[in-house]
Design a protein around this motif. Sequence first.
Motif, mmCIF file in Angstrom:
data_model
loop_
_atom_site.group_PDB
_atom_site.id
_atom_site.type_symbol
_atom_site.label_atom_id
_atom_site.label_comp_id
_atom_site.label_asym_id
_atom_site.label_seq_id
_atom_site.Cartn_x
_atom_site.Cartn_y
_atom_site.Cartn_z
ATOM 1 N N VAL A 71 -21.667 59.438 20.486
ATOM 2 C CA VAL A 71 -20.577 58.779 19.669
ATOM 3 C C VAL A 71 -19.771 57.856 20.716
ATOM 4 O O VAL A 71 -19.377 59.126 21.364
ATOM 5 N N THR A 72 -19.507 56.317 20.564
ATOM 6 C CA THR A 72 -18.497 56.376 21.316
ATOM 7 C C THR A 72 -16.936 56.298 20.587
ATOM 8 O O THR A 72 -16.909 55.472 19.197
ATOM 9 N N ASN A 73 -15.977 56.484 20.660
ATOM 10 C CA ASN A 73 -14.880 56.678 21.010
ATOM 11 C C ASN A 73 -13.736 55.205 21.265
ATOM 12 O O ASN A 73 -13.649 54.871 22.194
ATOM 13 N N PHE A 74 -13.303 54.902 20.082
ATOM 14 C CA PHE A 74 -12.103 53.910 20.474
ATOM 15 C C PHE A 74 -10.595 54.234 19.314
ATOM 16 O O PHE A 74 -10.857 54.856 18.411
ATOM 17 N N ALA A 75 -9.696 53.915 20.073
ATOM 18 C CA ALA A 75 -8.104 54.124 19.537
ATOM 19 C C ALA A 75 -7.832 52.406 18.285
ATOM 20 O O ALA A 75 -8.420 53.522 17.519
ATOM 21 N N ASN A 76 -8.266 51.633 19.048
ATOM 22 C CA ASN A 76 -7.875 50.842 18.243
ATOM 23 C C ASN A 76 -8.797 49.514 19.108
ATOM 24 O O ASN A 76 -8.594 49.195 20.183
ATOM 25 N N LEU A 77 -9.529 49.170 17.916
ATOM 26 C CA LEU A 77 -10.524 48.175 17.726
ATOM 27 C C LEU A 77 -10.532 46.610 18.244
ATOM 28 O O LEU A 77 -10.456 47.049 16.688
ATOM 29 N N GLU A 78 -10.713 46.035 18.638
ATOM 30 C CA GLU A 78 -9.816 44.255 18.245
ATOM 31 C C GLU A 78 -11.359 43.395 18.567
ATOM 32 O O GLU A 78 -12.030 43.697 19.803
ATOM 33 N N ILE A 79 -12.571 42.587 17.460
ATOM 34 C CA ILE A 79 -13.298 41.594 18.067
ATOM 35 C C ILE A 79 -12.723 40.871 18.518
ATOM 36 O O ILE A 79 -12.346 40.019 17.171
ATOM 37 N N ARG A 80 -12.648 39.619 18.966
ATOM 38 C CA ARG A 80 -12.289 38.605 19.820
ATOM 39 C C ARG A 80 -13.675 38.013 20.154
ATOM 40 O O ARG A 80 -13.205 36.652 21.523
ATOM 41 N N SER A 81 -14.556 38.112 20.083
ATOM 42 C CA SER A 81 -15.834 37.734 21.078
ATOM 43 C C SER A 81 -16.657 36.719 19.309
ATOM 44 O O SER A 81 -16.472 36.581 19.437
ATOM 45 N N ASN A 82 -17.564 36.611 20.190
ATOM 46 C CA ASN A 82 -18.549 35.220 19.666
ATOM 47 C C ASN A 82 -18.832 35.829 18.956
ATOM 48 O O ASN A 82 -19.040 35.455 17.480
ATOM 49 N N ASN A 83 -19.858 36.578 19.934
ATOM 50 C CA ASN A 83 -21.136 37.480 18.995
ATOM 51 C C ASN A 83 -20.948 39.234 19.727
ATOM 52 O O ASN A 83 -21.187 39.542 21.004
ATOM 53 N N LEU A 84 -20.436 40.041 18.788
ATOM 54 C CA LEU A 84 -21.162 41.968 19.430
ATOM 55 C C LEU A 84 -21.626 42.158 18.537
ATOM 56 O O LEU A 84 -21.264 42.205 17.385
ATOM 57 N N SER A 85 -22.978 42.739 19.027
ATOM 58 C CA SER A 85 -24.237 43.471 18.638
ATOM 59 C C SER A 85 -24.156 44.778 18.657
ATOM 60 O O SER A 85 -23.717 45.487 20.012
ATOM 61 N N LEU A 86 -24.480 45.672 18.073
ATOM 62 C CA LEU A 86 -24.358 47.228 18.277
ATOM 63 C C LEU A 86 -25.600 47.496 18.347
ATOM 64 O O LEU A 86 -26.850 46.979 17.731
ATOM 65 N N ALA A 87 -26.157 47.745 19.438
ATOM 66 C CA ALA A 87 -27.407 48.835 19.400
ATOM 67 C C ALA A 87 -28.284 49.916 19.328
ATOM 68 O O ALA A 87 -27.426 50.798 18.196
ATOM 69 N N SER A 90 -26.763 53.839 18.101
ATOM 70 C CA SER A 90 -24.662 53.391 18.126
ATOM 71 C C SER A 90 -23.877 53.884 17.607
ATOM 72 O O SER A 90 -22.681 52.372 17.992
ATOM 73 N N ALA A 91 -22.871 54.700 17.360
ATOM 74 C CA ALA A 91 -22.551 54.674 16.136
ATOM 75 C C ALA A 91 -21.196 54.885 17.149
ATOM 76 O O ALA A 91 -21.205 55.040 18.195
ATOM 77 N N LEU A 92 -20.099 53.893 16.254
ATOM 78 C CA LEU A 92 -18.620 54.322 16.684
ATOM 79 C C LEU A 92 -17.609 54.601 16.105
ATOM 80 O O LEU A 92 -18.192 54.929 14.571
ATOM 81 N N PHE A 93 -16.552 55.307 16.364
ATOM 82 C CA PHE A 93 -15.581 55.684 15.617
ATOM 83 C C PHE A 93 -14.218 55.265 16.412
ATOM 84 O O PHE A 93 -13.745 55.445 17.254
ATOM 85 N N VAL A 94 -13.692 54.597 15.570
ATOM 86 C CA VAL A 94 -12.233 53.942 15.404
ATOM 87 C C VAL A 94 -11.525 55.146 14.727
ATOM 88 O O VAL A 94 -10.795 55.151 13.714
ATOM 89 N N ASN A 95 -11.060 55.862 15.803
ATOM 90 C CA ASN A 95 -9.521 56.466 15.689
ATOM 91 C C ASN A 95 -8.561 56.102 15.112
ATOM 92 O O ASN A 95 -7.650 56.712 14.212
ATOM 93 N N ASN A 96 -8.249 55.087 15.696
ATOM 94 C CA ASN A 96 -6.460 53.900 14.666
ATOM 95 C C ASN A 96 -7.745 52.621 13.741
ATOM 96 O O ASN A 96 -7.660 52.944 12.103
ATOM 97 N N ASN A 97 -7.148 51.646 14.464
ATOM 98 C CA ASN A 97 -7.502 50.700 13.423
ATOM 99 C C ASN A 97 -8.674 49.517 13.770
ATOM 100 O O ASN A 97 -9.090 49.193 15.115
ATOM 101 N N LEU A 98 -8.873 49.028 13.303
ATOM 102 C CA LEU A 98 -10.661 47.580 13.595
ATOM 103 C C LEU A 98 -10.242 46.487 12.779
ATOM 104 O O LEU A 98 -9.781 46.686 12.022
ATOM 105 N N SER A 99 -9.530 45.492 13.791
ATOM 106 C CA SER A 99 -9.355 44.156 13.591
ATOM 107 C C SER A 99 -10.829 43.236 14.402
ATOM 108 O O SER A 99 -10.771 43.400 15.576
#
Length: 168
Positions: A71-87, A90-99
Motif C-alpha cells: 500500500v502506498t500511503n499519503f496524508a493529503n493527495l492532490e492531483i494537478r496533472s494531465n493524466n495520472l494512472s495507477l499500475a 498499486s493500492a493507495l491509502f489517503v489518510n486525510n483528503n483526496l483532491s
Amino acid sequence: PLIVKNELNINNSSTFLANGLDVEIAGNLINNNISANRGINEGGFRPGNNTQVTRFNGTGNQLIQGFGTNVTNFANLEIRSNNLSLAENSALFVNNNLSIYSGVLNDGGNIIAVARNIHNVARHESPYSTGGISVEGTQAQTISGDNAVFGNILMNNSNGANVVNNIR
C-alpha cells in the motif's frame, strides 16, 4: 516543498520519509516497499503527519506503481496533472483528503481508499469493476466538486458520505 522533477523510486526495503513536508512529483512514483500497512508512518512512502500534501503535477502521463499487495500511503493527495494512472497492484491509502483538481485520475482497477473527504473538479476513471475510490472513514465524509466525473465509488463507511455538489 521537495520538488521531484522526474521519478521517485522506493526500493523494496527502503522508505521515503517526508517528515510532514510537502512533496511535488512531476514524474512517476514507484513504490517497491513490500509493506501493506496503512498509516502516515507506514510503508515505503511516509508522509509523517496528516497535514502533509503530496501533489502530482506533471504535464505528461504520470504513473504510480506499487508492488504485490503493498500500500502506498499519503496524508493529503492532490492531483494537478494531465493524466495520472495507477499500475496493476498499486493500492493507495489517503489518510486525510483526496483532491482532484485537473486532468484524469485512472485507478487502473486498484483501490484508492480515502479516510476523510474527496473533492473532485476534474475526472476519475475506473476502467474495471474491481477498482475505484473507497470511502473508508470513521466519521461521515464529504464528496464535493463541480460537475465532477467519478468512475467507481465504493461505500465502506457506516457513517456515510454527504454529496454537496453536482457530480456525474
